[in-house]
Design a protein around this motif. Structure first.
Motif, short mmCIF file in Angstrom:
data_model
loop_
_atom_site.label_atom_id
_atom_site.label_comp_id
_atom_site.label_asym_id
_atom_site.label_seq_id
_atom_site.Cartn_x
_atom_site.Cartn_y
_atom_site.Cartn_z
N GLN B 548 75.21 82.00 27.49
CA GLN B 548 75.43 81.89 26.05
C GLN B 548 76.16 80.59 25.72
O GLN B 548 75.85 79.94 24.72
CB GLN B 548 76.25 83.09 25.55
N ALA B 549 77.11 80.22 26.57
CA ALA B 549 77.83 78.96 26.34
C ALA B 549 76.86 77.78 26.37
O ALA B 549 76.97 76.86 25.57
CB ALA B 549 78.92 78.79 27.40
N ALA B 550 75.91 77.85 27.28
CA ALA B 550 74.92 76.76 27.36
C ALA B 550 74.08 76.71 26.10
O ALA B 550 73.77 75.63 25.57
CB ALA B 550 74.03 76.97 28.60
N ARG B 551 73.71 77.87 25.60
CA ARG B 551 72.90 77.90 24.37
C ARG B 551 73.67 77.35 23.20
O ARG B 551 73.15 76.57 22.39
CB ARG B 551 72.45 79.33 24.08
N TRP B 552 74.94 77.75 23.10
CA TRP B 552 75.75 77.22 22.00
C TRP B 552 75.92 75.72 22.14
O TRP B 552 75.92 75.00 21.12
CB TRP B 552 77.12 77.92 22.00
N ARG B 553 76.09 75.27 23.37
CA ARG B 553 76.26 73.83 23.58
C ARG B 553 75.06 73.06 23.07
O ARG B 553 75.18 72.02 22.42
CB ARG B 553 76.48 73.56 25.07
N ARG B 554 73.88 73.60 23.40
CA ARG B 554 72.66 72.91 22.96
C ARG B 554 72.54 72.93 21.45
O ARG B 554 72.10 71.98 20.83
CB ARG B 554 71.43 73.57 23.59
N ALA B 555 72.94 74.05 20.86
CA ALA B 555 72.74 74.19 19.41
C ALA B 555 73.84 73.50 18.61
O ALA B 555 73.57 72.96 17.53
CB ALA B 555 72.68 75.68 19.05
N LEU B 556 75.08 73.55 19.11
CA LEU B 556 76.22 73.11 18.29
C LEU B 556 76.92 71.88 18.82
O LEU B 556 77.82 71.35 18.14
CB LEU B 556 77.25 74.26 18.20
N GLY B 557 76.53 71.43 20.01
CA GLY B 557 77.15 70.22 20.57
C GLY B 557 78.63 70.43 20.86
O GLY B 557 79.05 71.44 21.40
N LEU B 585 78.86 78.82 36.66
CA LEU B 585 78.95 77.55 35.95
C LEU B 585 77.90 76.57 36.45
O LEU B 585 77.27 75.85 35.65
CB LEU B 585 80.35 76.95 36.14
N SER B 586 77.69 76.57 37.74
CA SER B 586 76.71 75.65 38.32
C SER B 586 75.31 76.01 37.88
O SER B 586 74.51 75.17 37.46
CB SER B 586 76.86 75.69 39.84
N ASP B 587 74.96 77.30 37.97
CA ASP B 587 73.62 77.73 37.58
C ASP B 587 73.37 77.47 36.11
O ASP B 587 72.25 77.14 35.70
CB ASP B 587 73.42 79.24 37.87
N GLY B 588 74.41 77.67 35.31
CA GLY B 588 74.23 77.49 33.87
C GLY B 588 74.39 76.05 33.42
O GLY B 588 74.17 75.74 32.25
N ALA B 589 74.78 75.18 34.34
CA ALA B 589 75.02 73.76 34.02
C ALA B 589 75.97 73.64 32.84
O ALA B 589 75.70 72.94 31.86
CB ALA B 589 73.70 73.06 33.74
N VAL B 590 77.06 74.38 32.94
CA VAL B 590 78.03 74.43 31.84
C VAL B 590 79.35 73.87 32.34
O VAL B 590 79.76 74.14 33.47
CB VAL B 590 78.17 75.90 31.38
N GLN B 594 84.20 75.19 28.92
CA GLN B 594 83.58 76.07 27.93
C GLN B 594 83.85 77.53 28.21
O GLN B 594 83.45 78.41 27.44
CB GLN B 594 82.07 75.84 27.92
N LEU B 595 84.49 77.80 29.34
CA LEU B 595 84.77 79.18 29.72
C LEU B 595 86.27 79.33 29.84
O LEU B 595 86.95 78.41 30.28
CB LEU B 595 84.11 79.48 31.07
N MET B 596 86.82 80.47 29.44
CA MET B 596 88.23 80.76 29.73
C MET B 596 88.33 82.18 30.25
O MET B 596 87.72 83.09 29.69
CB MET B 596 89.11 80.59 28.48
N LEU B 597 89.11 82.35 31.32
CA LEU B 597 89.30 83.68 31.89
C LEU B 597 90.68 84.19 31.48
O LEU B 597 91.69 83.52 31.73
CB LEU B 597 89.19 83.62 33.42
N SER B 598 90.70 85.36 30.90
CA SER B 598 91.97 85.93 30.43
C SER B 598 92.36 87.05 31.39
O SER B 598 91.56 87.97 31.63
CB SER B 598 91.78 86.46 29.01
N MET B 599 93.57 86.98 31.94
CA MET B 599 93.94 87.92 32.99
C MET B 599 95.33 88.47 32.75
O MET B 599 96.18 87.81 32.16
CB MET B 599 93.97 87.18 34.35
N GLU B 719 74.47 84.94 17.41
CA GLU B 719 73.88 84.14 16.33
C GLU B 719 74.84 84.03 15.16
O GLU B 719 74.93 82.98 14.50
CB GLU B 719 72.59 84.79 15.83
N ASP B 720 75.56 85.14 14.90
CA ASP B 720 76.51 85.12 13.77
C ASP B 720 77.66 84.17 14.07
O ASP B 720 78.16 83.49 13.16
CB ASP B 720 77.04 86.53 13.52
N ILE B 721 78.09 84.12 15.32
CA ILE B 721 79.16 83.19 15.68
C ILE B 721 78.69 81.76 15.46
O ILE B 721 79.40 80.91 14.91
CB ILE B 721 79.59 83.39 17.15
N ALA B 722 77.45 81.50 15.88
CA ALA B 722 76.91 80.14 15.70
C ALA B 722 76.85 79.79 14.22
O ALA B 722 77.15 78.64 13.83
CB ALA B 722 75.52 80.06 16.33
#
Lengths: 182, 732
Positions: B548-557, B585-590, B594-599, B719-722
């Motif tokens: 999803q991050a990759a898709r947003w990146r492509r759409a929203l820069g 991250l590697s597979d998604g080329a992201v 663009q990712l944050m892990l909350s622990m 889509e709504d977030i975008a």
């Protein structure tokens, strides 16, 4: 034992009578089983198989229905060859002679809907029985015993005569209110 | 008893209904598509039929074909077997030439069979084709196109089969000769244009060529794919098993067709499976893609019950039979039938929708009860009855235990609106005996339904205040929900408090339940994590959010929001976490940013207060980490300065005090000071649970950077977030 030309002609003549008596009914039955398939092709193949084994068969009517049933299984996912502008079920229904009055037509449709909700073996047994096949013939088509067919028909009759669960307390066939006091 | 006879007694409603049904059936039996109009059409149809029958190759013709084949080839069949096989081929070729379905033997497959299994020489093939061509001319209903298709198919299939057979012989020689040439074999396998793989003695794939990887849609660079996992169902796996059992060291054996899938279980091709056995129990498997030749004949789909999506009786029995055939001699198999005795009464009292809901809930419970058990099959046999095949490698005791569990789970209360429903199912179970068929086993299990002891108690429905979650059953079904693609990810906007711009989104997981409800399951995931239940949720959620991050990146820069994933404690401490994150991250080329892990704190701190390895490694990957639970379950404030944190998350319980009335100033002071502390040890502070503008204003004044809560919007589709990002606003 080889057959003489006279034997061949006699067999063909018997087969012609058999074909004439059963072809139409078989086509209708196939289209009832599944309106989506090419019922002509399945019926033709079933009769071809029956002709090839004509001399060996004790009950050719049961055999041709069984062959059609097997052919239906193989062809059930194939779309019928004839293009139809209507939904297949509508088209099929349009070809049926309608009862004259609206109320009877609705009762019949409700009853047939209940038949379609029967478990597959009961449904098939009931349909074949409606076509006039004997219990023995139905047993041959279904690949079970005559007693099992009798049980199927009895159970189907019991279910079809009970109140319709889908009606949820509303009117059942016959227009009478089902009060659920069975 | 009355119901059994009522329909035979004139004057009863049952009798009237039966009469109507019988009349309807007879009316329908007479109806249907119109027959051919007149006797001439019937006669013509019969003539065509007789011509088809006559055109089928007679015994003499088949004998000539067999003789032609045997003259220059050594065949592996007796003359009678060969003639029987040729008769089957001929019927299929005749059908194909007439434009009909050739069934199992299209011309191309006949050609391959002649080349591969019958191993005829080219000379024999030529001789038999010289007999087949004039025979095709005699077929009255075969047109020029049909005959051409048959001849082309025969030739194409034969040449393909010869090529594969020769290669198979060379491969066999490479591995079975006194000095096996493994490098040559491996190189030949790799170059092979057909999908192929080599199996080790334990049946695992040790080498797969590029064609196989492409067919299965698996990564070129990854390890060898598990071929068995890419077979669509039990029948397909049985085809592979039969091929492996039948494989001989001196040749190639074809053993039927199977459907293969991609890693997500989506069918991608129909293949013919052949196997070749090498030394030391190794095996080579070749797949021949026959999808194109089957394209006009769809693969039969299993009959699934519309309500529960379980197999109906016919397919259930088919699966049961396959399992029985494949089961080892020591395995114990039992078939359990469960019948809902109250179905009619539930329908009468609550209606058909509730009856269907109950059926779906029961199906889900049965499935969950046997989830994870090997070689089990669940089906819906009729409206009231479910069937479950249970396999236990050890004893019948395991089967009976499972049956008890099934009855207990089905009998657990279920909630319909505010009513509690408790069912009382009847159960029957039969053990599979050697030589018995699936049908016989089912008959005995059904009979046991009526001979077993009556279950205690009658079903009941009563009103109940509130709804209690069906947690144990949901938990048990969660693993399968991932496989069945029933989980979706929703995103809650995280906004920059200064300007209200959406800059992040928190991912939450939702489960589309069989009863139609959609339920957030982050609590279930946490619970599963707490009790040590292994789920594949972790890798799944990481792949999803990265994609999803990759898709947003492509759409929203550059404006693409960062996605926050809440990682439960055990998963956060698991050594597998960092490689999973890295792979995702590697597979998604992201980018990691663009990712944050909350622990939670227990996931980032060791007992001595030092950071856990995972935190350090994530820092090395530049993956931002957020610390949760500050102020409610975090006590080691002295360690905050040692942690590599991007963000500290202020929980909603504290955020709620930010607009507390003056009388509760002390509560507000705690929250305010925690925000200040967090601000000094991390790059940003996120306040969760913002409900009011006053809370937002206070948090902003305290230099909290980000906010999340109903004021800005709840979980929503990506889509709504975008749209929010693109519009430059938040929902609040």
């Amino acid at each position: 034992m080889t057959s003489t030309p006279d034997d061949e002609d006699r067999a063909k003549q018997e087969f012609r009578q058999f074909y004439g008596a059963n072809y139409d009914a078989l086509r209708r039955q196939i289209s009832w089983w599944d309106p989506a398939v090419d019922h002509d092709e399945i019926a033709d193949d079933a009769f071809l198989q029956t002709w090839r084994r004509w001399r060996e068969l004790d009950n050719p009517r049961a055999f041709v229905y069984k062959a059609a049933r097997n052919g239906l299984r193989n062809g059930r996912r194939m779309v019928g060859r004839r293009a139809s502008p209507m939904d297949l079920h509508e088209g099929d229904a349009a070809l049926m002679a309608r009862p004259s009055d609206v109320e009877t037509r609705q009762e019949f449709q409700d009853a047939l809907d209940r038949v379609e909700r029967l478990p597959p073996q009961l449904r098939l047994a009931v349909k074949l029985h409606a076509l006039g096949l004997s219990k023995g013939e139905i047993a041959t088509v279904l690949g079970c015993g005559k007693k099992t067919v009798a049980n199927y028909l009895s159970e189907a009759r019991r279910r079809l005569s009970g109140p319709d669960p889908e009606a949820g307390g509303g009117s059942g066939p016959g227009g009478r209110q089902d009060r659920g006091d069975v | 008893m009355w119901r059994r006879v009522a329909h035979r007694i004139p004057g009863t409603r049952e009798y009237a209904r039966w009469r109507t049904a019988r009349a309807a059936l007879r009316w329908r039996a007479r109806s249907g598509p119109p027959a051919p109009a007149g006797p001439e059409e019937v006669a013509a149809a019969l003539d065509r039929l007789f011509a088809r029958a006559a055109a089928a190759p007679d015994a003499e013709a088949v004998r000539r074909w067999a003789a032609a084949l045997a003259a220059h080839s050594r065949l592996p069949l007796t003359p009678a077997e060969l003639e029987a096989q040729l008769t089957v081929f001929a019927e299929a070729l005749a059908r194909q030439a007439a434009g009909r379905d050739p069934g199992e033997w299209p011309a191309q497959r006949v050609g391959r069979e002649l080349a591969v299994r019958l191993a005829v020489t080219p000379r024999s093939f030529q001789d038999v084709v010289e007999l087949i061509v004039p025979w095709l001319e005699t077929l009255g209903d075969a047109g020029v196109e049909g005959r051409s298709r048959v001849i082309a198919g025969l030739g194409g299939g034969f040449s393909e089969g010869v090529r594969d057979r020769v290669l198979g012989e060379q491969l066999a020689a490479a591995v079975t000769s006194p000095q096996p040439d493994r490098p040559w074999f491996d190189a030949a396998l790799d170059r092979l244009p057909r999908p192929a793989c080599a199996l080790g003695p334990d049946g695992t794939v040790v080498r797969a060529n590029a064609a196989l990887r492409a067919l299965l849609r698996v990564d070129e660079q990854g390890g060898p794919p598990d071929l068995r996992a890419h077979l669509a169902g039990p029948e397909d796996r049985a085809v592979l098993d039969r091929a492996l059992r039948a494989a001989g060291g001196d040749g190639v054996t074809g053993c039927g067709e199977a459907t293969v899938t991609d890693p997500h279980g989506v069918p991608v091709a129909r293949v013919e499976v052949t196997a070749l056995r090498g030394p030391g129990g190794t095996c080579q498997v070749f797949l021949h893609d026959v999808t194109a030749s089957r394209a006009w004949r769809q693969v039969p789909l299993p009959d699934l019950d519309e309500v529960t999506a379980l197999p109906e009786q016919r397919d259930f029995l088919h699966q049961v039979q396959s399992t029985m055939d494949a089961a080892g001699a020591d395995a114990t198999l039992g078939l359990c039938t469960l019948r809902l005795r109250e179905s009619d009464e539930i329908t009468r009292r609550f209606g058909p929708l509730v009856r269907d809901f109950v059926a779906k809930a029961v199906a889900a419970r049965i499935t969950a009860a046997v989830a994870g058990m090997p070689a089990t099959t669940v089906g819906r046999l009729d409206r009231d009855t479910f069937g479950v095949l249970i396999t236990d490698q050890d004893s019948w005791h395991g089967v009976t235990d499972t049956v008890r569990r099934l009855v207990d789970w089905v009998s657990e209360p279920m909630w319909i609106d505010d009513s509690e429903l408790v069912l009382s199912p009847a159960a029957g179970v039969a053990e599979a005996r050697p030589g018995s068929t699936a049908g016989q086993l089912l008959a005995r299990a059904r009979a046991a339904l009526h001979t077993g002891p009556e279950p205690g108690g009658r079903w009941r429905a009563r009103r109940r205040a509130g709804v209690r979650p069906d947690t144990p059953h949901l938990l048990a079904g969660l693993a399968d929900a991932i496989d069945r693609d029933e989980l979706v990810v929703a995103y809650t906007p995280i906004v920059r408090l200064g300007d209200g711009q959406v800059v992040g989104a928190e991912a939450s997981t939702w489960w589309q339940l069989p009863d139609g409800d959609r339920r957030q399951i982050d609590d279930l995931v946490s619970l599963a994590d707490d009790i040590g239940l292994t789920l594949r949720w972790g890798p799944w959620i990481l792949r999803r959010v990265v994609a999803q991050a990759a898709r947003w990146r492509r759409a929203l820069g550059e404006a693409a929001p960062r996605i926050t994933v809440n990682i439960p404690r055990r998963m956060a401490r698991d050594r597998a976490l960092v490689p999973q994150v890295e792979t995702a991250l590697s597979d998604g080329a992201v980018a990691a940013s663009q990712l944050m892990l909350s622990m939670p704190h227990s996931a980032v701190l060791q007992d001595n207060g030092t950071p856990l390895d995972n935190l350090v490694k994530l820092g090395g990957l530049e993956v931002p980490v957020a610390l949760e639970g500050v102020g409610i379950d975090f006590a080691r404030y002295d360690t905050l300065t040692r942690l590599f944190l991007q963000s500290v998350v202020i929980p909603s319980q504290l955020t709620a005090t930010l607009d507390a009335p003056r009388a509760e100033a002390s509560r507000q002071a705690v929250a305010e000071n925690l925000i200040r502390i967090s601000r000094s040890v991390s790059r940003e502070v996120t306040v969760k649970g913002v409900r009011t503008a006053a809370q937002r204003e206070t948090a902003h004044k305290l230099s909290a950077a980000l906010g999340q809560g109903v004021l800005f919007g709840g979980p929503q589709p990506p889509e709504d977030i975008a749209d929010l990002v693109a519009a430059g606003r938040s929902a609040g």
